[in-house]
Design a protein around this motif. Sequence first.
Motif, PDB file in Angstrom:
ATOM      1  N   LYS A 132       0.828  -1.206   0.000  1.00  0.00           N
ATOM      2  CA  LYS A 132       0.000   0.000   0.000  1.00  0.00           C
ATOM      3  C   LYS A 132       0.864   1.260   0.000  1.00  0.00           C
ATOM      4  CE  LYS A 132      -4.067  -2.008   2.265  1.00  0.00           C
ATOM      5  NZ  LYS A 132      -4.827  -2.128   3.540  1.00  0.00           N
ATOM      6  N   GLN A 133       1.949   1.245   0.766  1.00  0.00           N
ATOM      7  CA  GLN A 133       2.852   2.397   0.796  1.00  0.00           C
ATOM      8  C   GLN A 133       3.505   2.619  -0.567  1.00  0.00           C
ATOM      9  OE1 GLN A 133       5.547   1.561   4.028  1.00  0.00           O
ATOM     10  NE2 GLN A 133       3.910   1.557   5.548  1.00  0.00           N
ATOM     11  N   GLU A 134       3.913   1.520  -1.201  1.00  0.00           N
ATOM     12  CA  GLU A 134       4.518   1.632  -2.528  1.00  0.00           C
ATOM     13  C   GLU A 134       3.505   2.165  -3.544  1.00  0.00           C
ATOM     14  OE1 GLU A 134       7.699   1.125  -3.511  1.00  0.00           O
ATOM     15  OE2 GLU A 134       8.187   0.852  -1.391  1.00  0.00           O
ATOM     16  N   GLN A 135       2.250   1.753  -3.393  1.00  0.00           N
ATOM     17  CA  GLN A 135       1.215   2.197  -4.331  1.00  0.00           C
ATOM     18  C   GLN A 135       0.895   3.675  -4.157  1.00  0.00           C
ATOM     19  OE1 GLN A 135      -1.120  -2.045  -5.006  1.00  0.00           O
ATOM     20  NE2 GLN A 135      -1.923  -0.619  -3.520  1.00  0.00           N
ATOM     21  N   VAL A 136       0.872   4.137  -2.908  1.00  0.00           N
ATOM     22  CA  VAL A 136       0.602   5.553  -2.655  1.00  0.00           C
ATOM     23  C   VAL A 136       1.658   6.414  -3.347  1.00  0.00           C
ATOM     24  CG1 VAL A 136       0.615   7.340  -0.875  1.00  0.00           C
ATOM     25  CG2 VAL A 136      -0.690   5.244  -0.516  1.00  0.00           C
ATOM     26  N   LYS A 137       2.925   5.960  -3.295  1.00  0.00           N
ATOM     27  CA  LYS A 137       4.010   6.705  -3.948  1.00  0.00           C
ATOM     28  C   LYS A 137       3.794   6.802  -5.455  1.00  0.00           C
ATOM     29  CE  LYS A 137       7.458   4.806  -0.727  1.00  0.00           C
ATOM     30  NZ  LYS A 137       8.638   3.898  -0.640  1.00  0.00           N
ATOM     31  N   ARG A 138       3.042   5.849  -6.006  1.00  0.00           N
ATOM     32  CA  ARG A 138       2.879   5.763  -7.454  1.00  0.00           C
ATOM     33  C   ARG A 138       1.491   6.198  -7.930  1.00  0.00           C
ATOM     34  NH1 ARG A 138       6.679   2.104  -5.847  1.00  0.00           N
ATOM     35  NH2 ARG A 138       8.330   1.546  -7.339  1.00  0.00           N
ATOM     36  N   GLY A 139       0.725   6.833  -7.050  1.00  0.00           N
ATOM     37  CA  GLY A 139      -0.534   7.435  -7.476  1.00  0.00           C
ATOM     38  C   GLY A 139      -1.718   6.491  -7.555  1.00  0.00           C
ATOM     39  N   TYR A 140      -1.696   5.385  -6.811  1.00  0.00           N
ATOM     40  CA  TYR A 140      -2.842   4.481  -6.806  1.00  0.00           C
ATOM     41  C   TYR A 140      -3.899   4.996  -5.826  1.00  0.00           C
ATOM     42  CZ  TYR A 140      -0.353   0.925  -9.507  1.00  0.00           C
ATOM     43  OH  TYR A 140       0.303   0.252 -10.502  1.00  0.00           O
ATOM     44  N   LEU A 141      -5.166   4.703  -6.148  1.00  0.00           N
ATOM     45  CA  LEU A 141      -6.289   5.109  -5.311  1.00  0.00           C
ATOM     46  C   LEU A 141      -6.947   3.868  -4.725  1.00  0.00           C
ATOM     47  CD1 LEU A 141      -7.829   7.677  -7.816  1.00  0.00           C
ATOM     48  CD2 LEU A 141      -6.313   8.180  -5.881  1.00  0.00           C
ATOM     49  N   PRO A 142      -7.120   3.804  -3.385  1.00  0.00           N
ATOM     50  CA  PRO A 142      -7.699   2.602  -2.775  1.00  0.00           C
ATOM     51  C   PRO A 142      -9.206   2.525  -2.975  1.00  0.00           C
ATOM     52  CG  PRO A 142      -7.270   4.248  -1.094  1.00  0.00           C
ATOM     53  CD  PRO A 142      -6.731   4.808  -2.391  1.00  0.00           C
ATOM     54  N   VAL A 143      -9.712   1.316  -3.190  1.00  0.00           N
ATOM     55  CA  VAL A 143     -11.153   1.075  -3.283  1.00  0.00           C
ATOM     56  C   VAL A 143     -11.466  -0.211  -2.517  1.00  0.00           C
ATOM     57  CG1 VAL A 143     -11.412   2.246  -5.500  1.00  0.00           C
ATOM     58  CG2 VAL A 143     -10.940  -0.204  -5.452  1.00  0.00           C
ATOM     59  N   VAL A 144     -12.735  -0.394  -2.199  1.00  0.00           N
ATOM     60  CA  VAL A 144     -13.224  -1.623  -1.560  1.00  0.00           C
ATOM     61  C   VAL A 144     -14.490  -2.033  -2.282  1.00  0.00           C
ATOM     62  CG1 VAL A 144     -14.101  -2.688   0.551  1.00  0.00           C
ATOM     63  CG2 VAL A 144     -12.253  -1.001   0.691  1.00  0.00           C
ATOM     64  N   THR A 145     -14.603  -3.328  -2.632  1.00  0.00           N
ATOM     65  CA  THR A 145     -15.777  -3.799  -3.378  1.00  0.00           C
ATOM     66  C   THR A 145     -16.370  -5.039  -2.709  1.00  0.00           C
ATOM     67  OG1 THR A 145     -14.430  -5.158  -4.867  1.00  0.00           O
ATOM     68  CG2 THR A 145     -14.845  -2.880  -5.532  1.00  0.00           C
ATOM     69  N   PRO A 146     -17.639  -5.368  -3.007  1.00  0.00           N
ATOM     70  CA  PRO A 146     -18.314  -6.507  -2.361  1.00  0.00           C
ATOM     71  C   PRO A 146     -17.727  -7.859  -2.773  1.00  0.00           C
ATOM     72  CG  PRO A 146     -19.879  -5.020  -3.411  1.00  0.00           C
ATOM     73  CD  PRO A 146     -18.533  -4.636  -3.904  1.00  0.00           C
ATOM     74  N   HIS A 147     -18.125  -8.884  -2.018  1.00  0.00           N
ATOM     75  CA  HIS A 147     -17.671 -10.245  -2.302  1.00  0.00           C
ATOM     76  C   HIS A 147     -18.602 -10.977  -3.260  1.00  0.00           C
ATOM     77  CE1 HIS A 147     -14.642 -10.615   1.104  1.00  0.00           C
ATOM     78  NE2 HIS A 147     -15.163  -9.415   1.251  1.00  0.00           N
ATOM     79  N   ILE A 148     -19.800 -10.445  -3.480  1.00  0.00           N
ATOM     80  CA  ILE A 148     -20.755 -11.078  -4.394  1.00  0.00           C
ATOM     81  C   ILE A 148     -21.309 -10.015  -5.338  1.00  0.00           C
ATOM     82  CG2 ILE A 148     -21.400 -12.863  -2.735  1.00  0.00           C
ATOM     83  CD1 ILE A 148     -24.010 -11.293  -2.242  1.00  0.00           C
ATOM     84  N   ALA A 149     -21.914 -10.473  -6.408  1.00  0.00           N
ATOM     85  CA  ALA A 149     -22.540  -9.543  -7.360  1.00  0.00           C
ATOM     86  C   ALA A 149     -23.568 -10.283  -8.194  1.00  0.00           C
ATOM     87  CB  ALA A 149     -21.485  -8.914  -8.273  1.00  0.00           C
ATOM     88  N   LYS A 150     -24.416  -9.531  -8.857  1.00  0.00           N
ATOM     89  CA  LYS A 150     -25.408 -10.122  -9.757  1.00  0.00           C
ATOM     90  C   LYS A 150     -24.696 -10.845 -10.891  1.00  0.00           C
ATOM     91  CE  LYS A 150     -28.738  -7.414 -11.074  1.00  0.00           C
ATOM     92  NZ  LYS A 150     -29.437  -6.184 -11.530  1.00  0.00           N
ATOM     93  N   ILE A 151     -25.299 -11.922 -11.316  1.00  0.00           N
ATOM     94  CA  ILE A 151     -24.697 -12.747 -12.358  1.00  0.00           C
ATOM     95  C   ILE A 151     -24.522 -11.981 -13.669  1.00  0.00           C
ATOM     96  CG2 ILE A 151     -26.839 -13.726 -13.239  1.00  0.00           C
ATOM     97  CD1 ILE A 151     -25.375 -16.408 -13.398  1.00  0.00           C
ATOM     98  N   ASP A 152     -25.362 -11.006 -13.912  1.00  0.00           N
ATOM     99  CA  ASP A 152     -25.280 -10.241 -15.164  1.00  0.00           C
ATOM    100  C   ASP A 152     -23.944  -9.517 -15.292  1.00  0.00           C
ATOM    101  OD1 ASP A 152     -27.752 -11.093 -15.867  1.00  0.00           O
ATOM    102  OD2 ASP A 152     -28.805  -9.229 -15.389  1.00  0.00           O
ATOM    103  N   LEU A 153     -23.366  -9.114 -14.162  1.00  0.00           N
ATOM    104  CA  LEU A 153     -22.069  -8.433 -14.214  1.00  0.00           C
ATOM    105  C   LEU A 153     -21.026  -9.335 -14.853  1.00  0.00           C
ATOM    106  CD1 LEU A 153     -20.452  -5.875 -13.256  1.00  0.00           C
ATOM    107  CD2 LEU A 153     -19.832  -7.228 -11.243  1.00  0.00           C
ATOM    108  N   PHE A 154     -21.062 -10.627 -14.492  1.00  0.00           N
ATOM    109  CA  PHE A 154     -20.070 -11.563 -14.996  1.00  0.00           C
ATOM    110  C   PHE A 154     -20.438 -12.102 -16.381  1.00  0.00           C
ATOM    111  CE2 PHE A 154     -19.613 -11.593 -10.366  1.00  0.00           C
ATOM    112  CZ  PHE A 154     -18.286 -11.208 -10.291  1.00  0.00           C
ATOM    113  N   LYS A 155     -21.691 -11.916 -16.771  1.00  0.00           N
ATOM    114  CA  LYS A 155     -22.040 -12.210 -18.170  1.00  0.00           C
ATOM    115  C   LYS A 155     -21.453 -11.135 -19.077  1.00  0.00           C
ATOM    116  CE  LYS A 155     -26.286 -14.884 -17.585  1.00  0.00           C
ATOM    117  NZ  LYS A 155     -27.740 -14.957 -17.877  1.00  0.00           N
ATOM    118  N   THR A 156     -21.531  -9.886 -18.641  1.00  0.00           N
ATOM    119  CA  THR A 156     -20.958  -8.808 -19.435  1.00  0.00           C
ATOM    120  C   THR A 156     -19.441  -8.965 -19.557  1.00  0.00           C
ATOM    121  OG1 THR A 156     -22.715  -7.303 -18.704  1.00  0.00           O
ATOM    122  CG2 THR A 156     -20.738  -6.304 -19.675  1.00  0.00           C
ATOM    123  N   SER A 157     -18.791  -9.329 -18.445  1.00  0.00           N
ATOM    124  CA  SER A 157     -17.325  -9.469 -18.470  1.00  0.00           C
ATOM    125  C   SER A 157     -16.878 -10.706 -19.238  1.00  0.00           C
ATOM    126  CB  SER A 157     -16.771  -9.539 -17.044  1.00  0.00           C
ATOM    127  OG  SER A 157     -17.150 -10.757 -16.414  1.00  0.00           O
TER     128      SER A 157
END
Length: 599
Positions: A233-258
């Motif tokens: 995380k420290q190395e990423q901050v130096k390089r301009g990364y932005l932290p995010v958090v996402t859920p562990h599950i999702a609607k099946i349609d999301l993975f159909k699109t991907s």
Amino acid sequence: MAESENIYLPKTDESDDLKRIRHTFSHVMAMAVQRLFPKAQVTIGPWTEYGFYYDFDNPDPFSDKDLKTIKKEMIKIIKKDYPVEREEVSRAEAKQRIEALGEPYKLEILDSIEEPITLYHMGDQWWDLCAGPHVESTRKLHPKAFDLESVAGAYWRGDETKAQLQRIYGTAWETPEQLQEYKRRREEAKKRDHRKLGKELGLFLFSEDVGPGLPLWTPKGTLLRSTLEDFLKQEQVKRGYLPVVTPHIAKIDLFKTSGHWQKYSEDMFPMMAETEEAKANEVGFVMKPMNCPFHIQIYKDELRSYKELPMRLAEFGTVYRYEQSGELGGLTRVRGFTVDDAHLFVTPDQLDDEFLKVVDLILAVFKSLQLDNFKARLSFRDPDSDKYIGSDDVWEKSQNAIRRAVETLGMEHFEGIGEAAFYGPKLDFIFTDALGREWQLGTTQVDYNLPERFNLEYVADDGTRQRPVMIHRAPFGSLERLIGILIEEYAGLFPLWLAPEQVRLMPVTAEQLPFAEQVAEQMQQLGVRVVVDRSGERLGKMVRNSEKAKIPVMAVIGAKEVEANSLSIRTRQEGDLGAISVPDVITRVKAALDSHGYF
């Protein structure tokens, strides 16, 4: 380095001679088994990375004693010098011969293979359906260059609903010296086994009540994980990364699109649907096997300008994959694991520069982890396979971007055709450990396909809507897998900065305990992970316990040390260093932690 460590142990795909040797050994083993156990039916018997196996349907389980008997019979077969001969037959002829033998598994195999149909014979004694290759005769096999290693369960066709078979594993080499070196490394691997050391060091555990492939992290193991996460995380901050958090599950349609649902569903946990009707219509939720579709949604939430790019979104995201139980192995193959995932959204003009910066980050991570024995694999698609999505033009652009990067860096590399992800090519870093085993660690991918499938856009400087390119990136890969590899590479002797317990203070008597507590508090204020041994054991026992726990820095505190405000230091690297003042010890520990070095 010992002379034996200079012996190179090639994998099967590196040597045509070994491929023939190992494949022939599998046939010799099957012949020996059927001679000794007439009721045993054979199924498949391929070569493996360092040997071979054969699956048998036998009424009784094979024992270790049986393996010794089978090995003796194999040696007899080898010494008989049976010619190994290829015969091409019609499908009807093959079926007739198999039915005469009463081998139903061979009939299934026959139905699944394409012509020409070939049989390989051991003289006139035994034969099997096989495409080859093999040696010319059994005398070409060295009777002292093979061994039978173990028996394991295996399902027919890898299907849990089908027959349970017995798989006998063996190893085979060109010379006895190679076999002995292989065995030496196997013994060393047992000592370094992360499952054994992880338990001894109290880092993680598996619970039958929780389920296989789902590790539970103890406080010490969590400290190790957290240290790795904080470092990246420290190395990423130096390089301009932005932290995010996402859920562990999702609607099946999301993975159909991907495209994951269409191309990857066999490796995903089953869909969660409220009703049978919803299930039939594929309306429900799934546990995520990847983080990328979630990061795409964050990017897509608003129309981006070219001035906002590159956008680098990073997450330690836990994903879930329904690995077969027989494929699970400690931390290196689990069902729930955390990926140090990041997705970069860039303009086409930014792609080369950003990709090089990602590679620079991965190399910096490897340097801090003291992992220097690696090579780069250009994991490209197999143009003859239908498992990929996207046009030929898109794949060509993606693969060329990766090729340009390694050529710009002058990095040693090789191509792995068919190793690409279904949506894009990868640059994978293949690490060779202390025992010569190879592991894939860091990876980065160029992806034109998912931005297309999710209709991602940005406003270019001329006001037009343009499509960004994605870079997928994971320097660690799976955090669980990395920790398993690090445990074995270091043999549990973690560098000071990674060690869950960095310093142990050992007061000789209870009178020195208050002084030890004061020193520990000073160290803790600076972020040092320090423990005071309050066991009251004799000094010799405390030292042995510390060594067994693989503590990097041990400090003995007696009456002299209290009087002189010093610590008697012993380290894993240097042994006894004598008495050092407390301020100097703290300064040196802090400097070593900051530099990822040694005390």
